[in-house]
Design an enzyme around this catalytic site. Structure first.
Site, PDB file in Angstrom:
ATOM      1  N   SER A  64       0.760  -1.321   0.000  1.00 44.84           N
ATOM      2  CA  SER A  64      -0.102  -0.124  -0.140  1.00 44.84           C
ATOM      3  C   SER A  64       0.660   1.235  -0.063  1.00 44.84           C
ATOM      4  O   SER A  64       2.045   1.233   0.462  1.00 44.84           O
ATOM      5  CB  SER A  64      -0.925  -0.126   1.280  1.00 44.84           C
ATOM      6  OG  SER A  64      -1.693  -0.866   1.266  1.00 44.84           O
TER       7      SER A  64
HETATM    8  N1  SAH Z   1      -0.838  -4.192   4.057  1.00 48.32           N
HETATM    9  C1  SAH Z   1      -0.616  -4.896   2.817  1.00 48.32           C
HETATM   10  C2  SAH Z   1      -1.432  -4.519   1.849  1.00 48.32           C
HETATM   11  C3  SAH Z   1      -1.375  -5.608   0.677  1.00 48.32           C
HETATM   12  S1  SAH Z   1      -2.560  -5.359  -0.617  1.00 48.32           S
HETATM   13  C4  SAH Z   1       0.936  -4.036   2.623  1.00 48.32           C
HETATM   14  O1  SAH Z   1       0.994  -2.775   2.849  1.00 48.32           O
HETATM   15  O2  SAH Z   1       1.527  -4.759   1.749  1.00 48.32           O
HETATM   16  C5  SAH Z   1      -3.892  -6.412   0.339  1.00 48.32           C
HETATM   17  C6  SAH Z   1      -3.436  -7.897   0.526  1.00 48.32           C
HETATM   18  O3  SAH Z   1      -4.817  -8.133   1.045  1.00 48.32           O
HETATM   19  C7  SAH Z   1      -3.406  -8.536  -0.624  1.00 48.32           C
HETATM   20  O4  SAH Z   1      -1.987  -9.295  -0.224  1.00 48.32           O
HETATM   21  C8  SAH Z   1      -4.444  -9.595  -0.944  1.00 48.32           C
HETATM   22  O5  SAH Z   1      -3.886 -11.000  -1.231  1.00 48.32           O
HETATM   23  C9  SAH Z   1      -4.936  -9.566   0.632  1.00 48.32           C
HETATM   24  N2  SAH Z   1      -6.361 -10.166   0.934  1.00 48.32           N
HETATM   25  C10 SAH Z   1      -7.497  -9.818  -0.133  1.00 48.32           C
HETATM   26  N3  SAH Z   1      -8.391 -10.605   0.390  1.00 48.32           N
HETATM   27  C11 SAH Z   1      -8.280 -11.096   1.394  1.00 48.32           C
HETATM   28  C12 SAH Z   1      -8.615 -12.047   2.449  1.00 48.32           C
HETATM   29  N4  SAH Z   1     -10.262 -12.383   2.143  1.00 48.32           N
HETATM   30  N5  SAH Z   1      -8.185 -12.472   3.408  1.00 48.32           N
HETATM   31  C13 SAH Z   1      -7.091 -12.311   3.747  1.00 48.32           C
HETATM   32  N6  SAH Z   1      -6.025 -11.600   2.684  1.00 48.32           N
HETATM   33  C14 SAH Z   1      -6.848 -10.770   1.872  1.00 48.32           C
END
Ligand code: SAH
Length: 213
Positions: A64
């Site tokens: 993010s």
């Molecule tokens: N906080 C993270 C955000 C990554 S993007 C960072 O800054 O790196 C969001 C993430 O949510 C992705 O890796 C995606 O695979 C995950 N995600 C989406 N739906 C999800 C779910 N139902 N349960 C767990 N993770 C999920």
């Protein structure tokens, strides 16, 4: 990759930029001054690690944007020893920011490759968080209830199990679908089925998906 004084200086600059963009919590800004974002990214993005942008982390997901991580952290206001559930581990960077604030962090990721990478990175860097591979819609019943819950993917609707697994008096920060766009929402749990809601404007996230991959 290693952490160097040059990276530390870039973090200082990023914290100043976040301040200019409206982040006022010193606790949040301090966490940004400490956590080496470049070590949560692929080496090819290292020159851009302290820009205020999102970058690919594999499996079509992104780390993010720092201003988004900062807003969510400020809204969550993590306190030392609080039990916090994070949905969407991704790179593990937001996880590390919460650990840096002193919270006990439990984080769930639905993509195996990202779960394994983030767990390894957090371990290597000494950020103590418990990582789980699974669908965040189910929460983490063995550990619930949580003081606070943060969702870092865009949700179509409020996941009932997350509402149930939050303590009364607790907070949930979640990007929620409103029409065609996502709005950053903070819920405060007032009673078993009672929540108050505050909106903090439009935001951009990859979608929160069902099942595991
Ligand atoms: N906080 C993270 C955000 C990554 S993007 C960072 O800054 O790196 C969001 C993430 O949510 C992705 O890796 C995606 O695979 C995950 N995600 C989406 N739906 C999800 C779910 N139902 N349960 C767990 N993770 C999920």
């Amino acid at each position: 990759m290693i952490d160097t004084p040059k990276h530390a200086a870039l973090r200082q600059r990023l914290a100043e930029e976040l301040k200019r963009k409206g982040i006022s919590s010193e606790q949040t800004l301090n966490a940004f001054r400490q956590v080496p974002r470049h070590l949560f990214m692929n080496v090819s993005f290292e020159p851009f690690a302290y820009n205020d942008s999102a970058y690919p982390i594999g499996a079509e997901q992104t780390i993010s944007q720092p201003s988004t991580v900062a807003l969510q952290t400020e809204l969550l206001n993590p306190q030392p020893k609080e039990r916090i559930l994070e949905i969407g581990t991704g790179s593990g960077y937001q996880t590390a920011i919460l650990v840096q604030c002193g919270a006990m962090v439990y984080t769930i990721e639905r993509i195996k490759e990202l779960f394994l990478n983030a767990q390894a990175t957090l371990n290597q860097l000494g950020y103590k968080a418990l990582c789980k591979y699974g669908d965040g819609h189910n929460g983490w019943s063995e550990i619930a209830p949580f003081d606070k819950i943060i969702v870092t993917a865009g949700a179509e609707e409020l996941p009932q199990k997350l509402l149930d697994q939050c303590k009364i008096g607790g907070t949930i920060v979640i990007p929620l679908k409103r029409g065609d766009a996502l709005t950053m929402v903070r819920l405060t749990k007032k009673g078993e089925q009672e929540f108050s809601q505050e909106d903090f404007g439009p935001c951009a996230f990859v979608p929160m998906l069902k099942g595991i991959q």
